[in-house]
Scaffold this active site. Sequence first.
Site, PDB file in Angstrom:
ATOM      1  N   ASP A 209       1.149  -7.530  -0.159  1.00  0.00           N
ATOM      2  CA  ASP A 209       0.052  -6.771  -0.438  1.00  0.00           C
ATOM      3  C   ASP A 209      -0.919  -8.102   0.809  1.00  0.00           C
ATOM      4  O   ASP A 209      -0.241  -9.398   0.755  1.00  0.00           O
ATOM      5  CB  ASP A 209      -1.174  -6.508  -1.845  1.00  0.00           C
ATOM      6  CG  ASP A 209      -1.892  -5.980  -1.572  1.00  0.00           C
ATOM      7  OD1 ASP A 209      -2.609  -5.307  -2.715  1.00  0.00           O
ATOM      8  OD2 ASP A 209      -2.416  -5.923  -0.093  1.00  0.00           O
TER       9      ASP A 209
HETATM   10  C1  GLC Z   1      -5.445  -3.865   0.565  1.00  0.00           C
HETATM   11  C2  GLC Z   1      -4.950  -3.495  -0.572  1.00  0.00           C
HETATM   12  C3  GLC Z   1      -3.491  -2.412  -0.271  1.00  0.00           C
HETATM   13  C4  GLC Z   1      -3.662  -2.404   1.306  1.00  0.00           C
HETATM   14  C5  GLC Z   1      -3.642  -3.847   1.696  1.00  0.00           C
HETATM   15  C6  GLC Z   1      -3.897  -3.473   3.637  1.00  0.00           C
HETATM   16  O1  GLC Z   1      -5.371  -5.736  -0.216  1.00  0.00           O
HETATM   17  O2  GLC Z   1      -4.430  -4.325  -2.196  1.00  0.00           O
HETATM   18  O3  GLC Z   1      -3.724  -1.523  -1.267  1.00  0.00           O
HETATM   19  O4  GLC Z   1      -3.027  -1.263   0.769  1.00  0.00           O
HETATM   20  O5  GLC Z   1      -4.844  -4.408   1.256  1.00  0.00           O
HETATM   21  O6  GLC Z   1      -5.328  -3.116   2.967  1.00  0.00           O
END
Ligand code: GLC
Length: 737
Positions: free
Chosen positions: A268
């Site tokens: 993430d």
């Molecule tokens: C965010 C989310 C994830 C997302 C990523 C990119 O913090 O947890 O679901 O795809 O970052 O934005």
Amino acid sequence: MFMNLKLIVLFAMTIANSFRICAQEVLPAYLDESFPTEERIENALSLMTLEEKIAICHAQSKFSAPGCPRLGIPELWMSDGPHGVRVEFKWDSWEHAGWTNDSCTAFPALTCLAATFNTELSYRYGNALGEGARFRKKDMILGPGVNIYRTPLSGRNFEYMGEDPYLSSTMVVPYIKGVQKNGVSACVKHFALNNQEKWRNDINVVVSDRALNEIYLPAFKAAVQEGNVWSVMGSYNKFKGTYCSHNDTLINQILKNEWGFDGVMVTDWGSAHDTDEAARNGLDLEMGTWTNGLTWGISSAYNDYYLAQPFLDKIRKGELSEALLDEKVRRILRLYYRTGMNRNRPYGRFKAPEHYEVARTVAEEGIVLMKNENHFFPIPAGRYGKIAVIGENAVKRLSEGGGSSELKPHIEISPLQGIVNKYGAENVVYSMGYASGAPSYNEILPSPYDADSLLNAAVSVAKSADVVLYFGGLNKNNSEDCEGDDRKSMNLSFGQDKLIEELLKVNKNTGIILISGNAVAMPWVDKVQGLMQGWYLGSMAGEALANVISGGVNPSGKLPFSFPKKLEDNSAHYFGEKSYPGDGINQYYLDDILVGYRWHEKKNILPLFAFGHGLSYTTFKYGKPVADKKDYHVGDKINVSFTISNTGDMDGAEAVQIYVEQKNPSVLRPVKELKAFKKIFLKRGETQTINMALDSNKFAFYDEVNKKWVLEPDKYVIYLASASDDIRGKTTIEIIK
Ligand code: GLC
């Protein structure tokens, strides 16, 4: 003379042809489609320098990785999110880039998709999303999210598929296949145990192996083994004291070895924290490090990523083997051959009419009719004179905000617009009634309006109307349905409960439509005749709602999660703060396997509305379920047949549910568990005979002592149901050795 010229041309063509043949012969395997993919991967790997192999494993910008420019291996571009292609961002910031070609079709949030209980629709949804992502030149769409709904407070429940592992597992597979059909990788997230937003970046989840395998992993396992998902996103939190994005148990042992995942494990954004763990514990692609995944980040830090210079230094010092790097690169190259280097992938489409049709159909099939006394709904045009539409959610743009799943919709038909289009502006009057503040990711911004004057205005409008339609619920503001934090309570915000009570006092003919992705408390529920659960419905929200409210569409949605009467009735909250939200360091899933209806039924705690609940404008009569045998062997398919009739005066659809109860288990088991479902469309007066094949292996429980699934020979009751609390028939079978 002429002959000489002809000879010269012939000679020149021969030379050219030989060069062409030579040129073809020198094409390296990694660029030659006639070679098997695995050979092309090894060829590319052999040609890449150490620095190039390091570079391909981490971000070069907010949403891209560099590929290998020297070898012509393209960049890898990603975009959120699970229900639409997010706007473009500036290269290295959380600021929108301000492009004018990136407004999208906003599809309903995945809670709505889950509520359709329609797997065919899930495939169409995934395909439409994949077409859009492909057209926007994205190689990976960062969705679907399938974290289990454990607490009604989690800020991101709206993005996921509810409380039941079988429902999530079954609905996620066609979605992934639909997306990846377009040569775009789905990215199932957040692996794993990200079931709340509070302290998401560090909380260490303590959960039994049994609950992990029976409740929290099944949707991911199905995504990998049935959906063949090409990438998996690690979660921010910890499990067994180690960050999930580089967690040996979750990634190496379960995901890659046990399940056979051959794709890319991606972080993430900001979920990597250690080079040795990232190198050894199966992380392949590092994104968003030094950011909080939402609002801030250290700029141009890409070379400082854990899998960047620090990894390169450790390989050069012999502290980490290059073989670990090569395995990551192999997986990333395999992803390229499925996406950016796949010459046969389609070109995609964006904002196509078919996409809006999918968005509308999912919205219409996902809306849940919760209460309908005295035939409050449907409200055909002309049934009433003046229609009062009350509530901020009738006009608020709800595809914006909410965190990374935010969208810039090209079209978003509001509920008010839908009602006006359906009934005529001359018959509709609107009053906002309540106001929230502007969306924010890290604070609650108060509304600039005076609450009392809003309420009084709405009450006077309601008083003089023939019928009132109230659109309220939650929204995408901080501490509502929003990433990064959880709700503070189950109550509606912004004075809505008081407003609803006042509206009901002046006009009993008030229908409530809640727009939300979570259960809410409803102190006024007994006074309401008509109640609907309307999800974040995306671009076609207003049209879908108006079609269902007016009776143009017969509602068929079923709740993908339970609505508890009060927070303490929910399994996560029953065990106090240790269980939710934890102590800031650790959190203990003391409810174990008894999540959602499993908890309510085992503890005899009646929910306000049960999992799988959803009414129709027509009625359905179920025949007795009949199994094709009395006795079965472990692993047999159990064929159950039954008739179902539409006994009302409207065409409709019913999501028939099959729950299974083991009579004499050797371990604690839920009263019953969802093990099959099927959405059946019936014309009025029509009867169908339905045959459903149950996989008896799915009746097993996870034996955490012996680390294996066990299906015990025993009697099993098969319940045929319209909802978890609405059993229409049952039959008992025996599974023998
Ligand atoms: C965010 C989310 C994830 C997302 C990523 C990119 O913090 O947890 O679901 O795809 O970052 O934005």
